[in-house]
Design a protein around this motif. Structure first.
Motif, PDB file in Angstrom:
ATOM      1  N   TRP A 115      30.314   6.991  39.006  1.00 17.28           N
ATOM      2  CA  TRP A 115      29.273   7.277  38.018  1.00 17.28           C
ATOM      3  C   TRP A 115      27.905   7.312  38.672  1.00 17.28           C
ATOM      4  CZ3 TRP A 115      30.591   9.016  33.418  1.00 17.28           C
ATOM      5  CH2 TRP A 115      31.843   8.688  32.905  1.00 17.28           C
ATOM      6  N   TYR A 116      27.641   6.360  39.556  1.00 19.77           N
ATOM      7  CA  TYR A 116      26.337   6.317  40.200  1.00 19.77           C
ATOM      8  C   TYR A 116      26.206   7.377  41.286  1.00 19.77           C
ATOM      9  CZ  TYR A 116      25.057   2.404  37.400  1.00 19.77           C
ATOM     10  OH  TYR A 116      24.728   1.632  36.331  1.00 19.77           O
ATOM     11  N   ALA A 117      27.308   7.765  41.902  1.00 20.93           N
ATOM     12  CA  ALA A 117      27.263   8.907  42.820  1.00 20.93           C
ATOM     13  C   ALA A 117      26.888  10.164  42.037  1.00 20.93           C
ATOM     14  CB  ALA A 117      28.607   9.094  43.520  1.00 20.93           C
ATOM     15  N   GLY A 118      27.459  10.308  40.858  1.00 18.61           N
ATOM     16  CA  GLY A 118      27.102  11.433  39.990  1.00 18.61           C
ATOM     17  C   GLY A 118      25.674  11.356  39.506  1.00 18.61           C
ATOM     18  N   TYR A 119      25.183  10.144  39.284  1.00 18.83           N
ATOM     19  CA  TYR A 119      23.793   9.974  38.841  1.00 18.83           C
ATOM     20  C   TYR A 119      22.818  10.441  39.919  1.00 18.83           C
ATOM     21  CZ  TYR A 119      19.425   7.529  37.871  1.00 18.83           C
ATOM     22  OH  TYR A 119      18.106   7.227  37.677  1.00 18.83           O
ATOM     23  N   TYR A 120      23.014   9.971  41.149  1.00 17.98           N
ATOM     24  CA  TYR A 120      22.115  10.377  42.229  1.00 17.98           C
ATOM     25  C   TYR A 120      22.308  11.846  42.597  1.00 17.98           C
ATOM     26  CZ  TYR A 120      20.575   5.601  42.928  1.00 17.98           C
ATOM     27  OH  TYR A 120      20.019   4.362  42.755  1.00 17.98           O
ATOM     28  N   GLY A 121      23.545  12.312  42.592  1.00 19.67           N
ATOM     29  CA  GLY A 121      23.793  13.725  42.874  1.00 19.67           C
ATOM     30  C   GLY A 121      23.239  14.626  41.785  1.00 19.67           C
ATOM     31  N   GLY A 122      23.379  14.216  40.536  1.00 19.17           N
ATOM     32  CA  GLY A 122      22.825  14.995  39.428  1.00 19.17           C
ATOM     33  C   GLY A 122      21.310  15.017  39.447  1.00 19.17           C
ATOM     34  N   THR A 123      20.703  13.897  39.787  1.00 19.92           N
ATOM     35  CA  THR A 123      19.248  13.858  39.901  1.00 19.92           C
ATOM     36  C   THR A 123      18.773  14.744  41.041  1.00 19.92           C
ATOM     37  OG1 THR A 123      19.261  11.591  39.054  1.00 19.92           O
ATOM     38  CG2 THR A 123      17.269  12.325  40.162  1.00 19.92           C
ATOM     39  N   LEU A 124      19.494  14.727  42.143  1.00 18.86           N
ATOM     40  CA  LEU A 124      19.155  15.599  43.278  1.00 18.86           C
ATOM     41  C   LEU A 124      19.275  17.067  42.884  1.00 18.86           C
ATOM     42  CD1 LEU A 124      18.578  15.910  46.343  1.00 18.86           C
ATOM     43  CD2 LEU A 124      21.045  15.822  46.680  1.00 18.86           C
ATOM     44  N   LEU A 125      20.346  17.427  42.237  1.00 20.13           N
ATOM     45  CA  LEU A 125      20.542  18.811  41.812  1.00 20.13           C
ATOM     46  C   LEU A 125      19.493  19.225  40.782  1.00 20.13           C
ATOM     47  CD1 LEU A 125      22.420  21.287  42.053  1.00 20.13           C
ATOM     48  CD2 LEU A 125      23.693  20.353  40.123  1.00 20.13           C
ATOM     49  N   PHE A 126      19.189  18.342  39.842  1.00 16.62           N
ATOM     50  CA  PHE A 126      18.192  18.640  38.822  1.00 16.62           C
ATOM     51  C   PHE A 126      16.813  18.834  39.444  1.00 16.62           C
ATOM     52  CE2 PHE A 126      15.217  17.292  35.433  1.00 16.62           C
ATOM     53  CZ  PHE A 126      15.506  18.290  34.521  1.00 16.62           C
ATOM     54  N   ALA A 127      16.471  18.000  40.432  1.00 19.54           N
ATOM     55  CA  ALA A 127      15.166  18.148  41.095  1.00 19.54           C
ATOM     56  C   ALA A 127      15.094  19.460  41.873  1.00 19.54           C
ATOM     57  CB  ALA A 127      14.918  16.964  42.022  1.00 19.54           C
ATOM     58  N   LEU A 128      16.182  19.839  42.520  1.00 22.09           N
ATOM     59  CA  LEU A 128      16.192  21.110  43.249  1.00 22.09           C
ATOM     60  C   LEU A 128      16.031  22.301  42.304  1.00 22.09           C
ATOM     61  CD1 LEU A 128      19.017  20.437  45.847  1.00 22.09           C
ATOM     62  CD2 LEU A 128      16.588  20.734  46.314  1.00 22.09           C
ATOM     63  N   VAL A 129      16.762  22.285  41.198  1.00 22.44           N
ATOM     64  CA  VAL A 129      16.662  23.378  40.222  1.00 22.44           C
ATOM     65  C   VAL A 129      15.288  23.381  39.568  1.00 22.44           C
ATOM     66  CG1 VAL A 129      17.569  24.216  38.007  1.00 22.44           C
ATOM     67  CG2 VAL A 129      19.135  23.514  39.816  1.00 22.44           C
ATOM     68  N   TYR A 130      14.766  22.207  39.246  1.00 19.04           N
ATOM     69  CA  TYR A 130      13.450  22.105  38.622  1.00 19.04           C
ATOM     70  C   TYR A 130      12.363  22.677  39.533  1.00 19.04           C
ATOM     71  CZ  TYR A 130       9.337  19.952  36.512  1.00 19.04           C
ATOM     72  OH  TYR A 130       8.105  19.734  35.947  1.00 19.04           O
ATOM     73  N   ASN A 131      12.428  22.353  40.816  1.00 19.87           N
ATOM     74  CA  ASN A 131      11.436  22.885  41.752  1.00 19.87           C
ATOM     75  C   ASN A 131      11.621  24.377  41.986  1.00 19.87           C
ATOM     76  OD1 ASN A 131       9.859  20.664  42.151  1.00 19.87           O
ATOM     77  ND2 ASN A 131      11.064  19.919  43.866  1.00 19.87           N
ATOM     78  N   LYS A 132      12.844  24.857  41.940  1.00 19.15           N
ATOM     79  CA  LYS A 132      13.109  26.294  42.110  1.00 19.15           C
ATOM     80  C   LYS A 132      12.539  27.080  40.922  1.00 19.15           C
ATOM     81  CE  LYS A 132      15.732  28.012  45.224  1.00 19.15           C
ATOM     82  NZ  LYS A 132      15.284  28.335  46.560  1.00 19.15           N
ATOM     83  N   ILE A 133      12.688  26.547  39.722  1.00 20.70           N
ATOM     84  CA  ILE A 133      12.187  27.225  38.526  1.00 20.70           C
ATOM     85  C   ILE A 133      10.665  27.175  38.461  1.00 20.70           C
ATOM     86  CG2 ILE A 133      12.099  27.074  36.005  1.00 20.70           C
ATOM     87  CD1 ILE A 133      15.032  26.226  36.081  1.00 20.70           C
ATOM     88  N   ASN A 134      10.080  26.038  38.810  1.00 13.73           N
ATOM     89  CA  ASN A 134       8.629  25.862  38.686  1.00 13.73           C
ATOM     90  C   ASN A 134       7.859  26.200  39.953  1.00 13.73           C
ATOM     91  OD1 ASN A 134       8.810  25.019  36.043  1.00 13.73           O
ATOM     92  ND2 ASN A 134       9.156  22.900  36.647  1.00 13.73           N
ATOM     93  N   LYS A 135       8.494  26.822  40.903  1.00 16.37           N
ATOM     94  CA  LYS A 135       7.803  27.171  42.149  1.00 16.37           C
ATOM     95  C   LYS A 135       6.636  28.131  41.931  1.00 16.37           C
ATOM     96  CE  LYS A 135       8.791  27.861  46.919  1.00 16.37           C
ATOM     97  NZ  LYS A 135       9.837  27.782  47.899  1.00 16.37           N
ATOM     98  N   PRO A 136       6.748  29.150  41.063  1.00 15.69           N
ATOM     99  CA  PRO A 136       5.572  30.008  40.846  1.00 15.69           C
ATOM    100  C   PRO A 136       4.380  29.252  40.265  1.00 15.69           C
ATOM    101  CG  PRO A 136       7.549  31.076  40.037  1.00 15.69           C
ATOM    102  CD  PRO A 136       7.928  29.675  40.431  1.00 15.69           C
ATOM    103  N   LEU A 137       4.638  28.166  39.525  1.00 15.63           N
ATOM    104  CA  LEU A 137       3.545  27.410  38.952  1.00 15.63           C
ATOM    105  C   LEU A 137       2.813  26.593  40.032  1.00 15.63           C
ATOM    106  CD1 LEU A 137       5.246  26.082  35.712  1.00 15.63           C
ATOM    107  CD2 LEU A 137       3.638  27.978  35.935  1.00 15.63           C
ATOM    108  N   LEU A 138       3.501  26.232  41.093  1.00 16.98           N
ATOM    109  CA  LEU A 138       2.876  25.457  42.146  1.00 16.98           C
ATOM    110  C   LEU A 138       1.942  26.302  43.006  1.00 16.98           C
ATOM    111  CD1 LEU A 138       5.935  23.315  43.306  1.00 16.98           C
ATOM    112  CD2 LEU A 138       4.034  22.596  41.881  1.00 16.98           C
ATOM    113  N   ILE A 139       2.164  27.604  43.067  1.00 20.05           N
ATOM    114  CA  ILE A 139       1.343  28.483  43.888  1.00 20.05           C
ATOM    115  C   ILE A 139      -0.045  28.676  43.275  1.00 20.05           C
ATOM    116  CG2 ILE A 139       1.178  30.835  44.816  1.00 20.05           C
ATOM    117  CD1 ILE A 139       4.224  30.803  45.012  1.00 20.05           C
ATOM    118  N   LYS A 140      -0.118  28.681  41.975  1.00 22.45           N
ATOM    119  CA  LYS A 140      -1.403  28.917  41.313  1.00 22.45           C
ATOM    120  C   LYS A 140      -2.372  27.843  41.490  1.00 22.45           C
ATOM    121  CE  LYS A 140       0.538  31.777  37.723  1.00 22.45           C
ATOM    122  NZ  LYS A 140       0.802  31.970  36.341  1.00 22.45           N
TER     123      LYS A 140
END
Length: 140
Positions: A115-140
């Motif tokens: 469960w905790y492996a999934g928690y850390y892995g899910g958080t890692l995946l969510f952070a990667l996807v979140y940064n990929k989606i919001n990357k154009p906002l960081l450039i401005k």
């Protein structure tokens, strides 16, 4: 919150949850084995709310971690803890090679590692996807 203080919280809080929740489960199991009628409505409410509170706190920690998702050290910490918990969760598969603890608390804790492996892995995946989606906002 400072980055290092958050990393420490992000590591210690789930570890404490693993320990205290399993102590709680062992104590409830001991109580039920001694006297099945000793379970009161308060114990039943705590039995339902304790995992819910743990889940809520872990979700808020994951969402707050997005504040630090721009740092490379954040991904290193998440990757290391994901690999550690993943390795600990597959350890029972090699029980004929490695001696495992036979105490009840250790068995409960070993059941929570995936469960905790999934928690850390899910958080890692969510952070990667979140940064990929919001990357154009960081450039401005």
């Amino acid at each position: 919150m400072k980055k290092t203080l958050f990393y420490l919280t992000f590591i210690i809080v789930p570890a404490l949850f693993i320990y205290f929740y399993n102590v709680y489960l062992v104590s409830i199991e001991g109580l039920l084995s001694k006297d099945p009628l000793a379970v009161t409505s308060f114990i039943r409410i705590v039995h339902i709310l304790f995992p819910l509170v743990i889940a809520i706190v872990l979700i808020f920690l994951s969402l707050y971690s997005l504040k630090f998702s721009k740092f490379k050290s954040f991904y290193i910490v998440l990757t290391v803890y994901f690999i550690v918990f993943l390795a600990l969760s597959i350890l029972p598969l090699f029980s004929n090679i490695l001696p495992l603890s036979t105490s009840v608390a250790a068995i409960y804790i070993m059941n929570d590692f995936p469960w905790y492996a999934g928690y850390y892995g899910g958080t890692l995946l969510f952070a990667l996807v979140y940064n990929k989606i919001n990357k154009p906002l960081l450039i401005k």
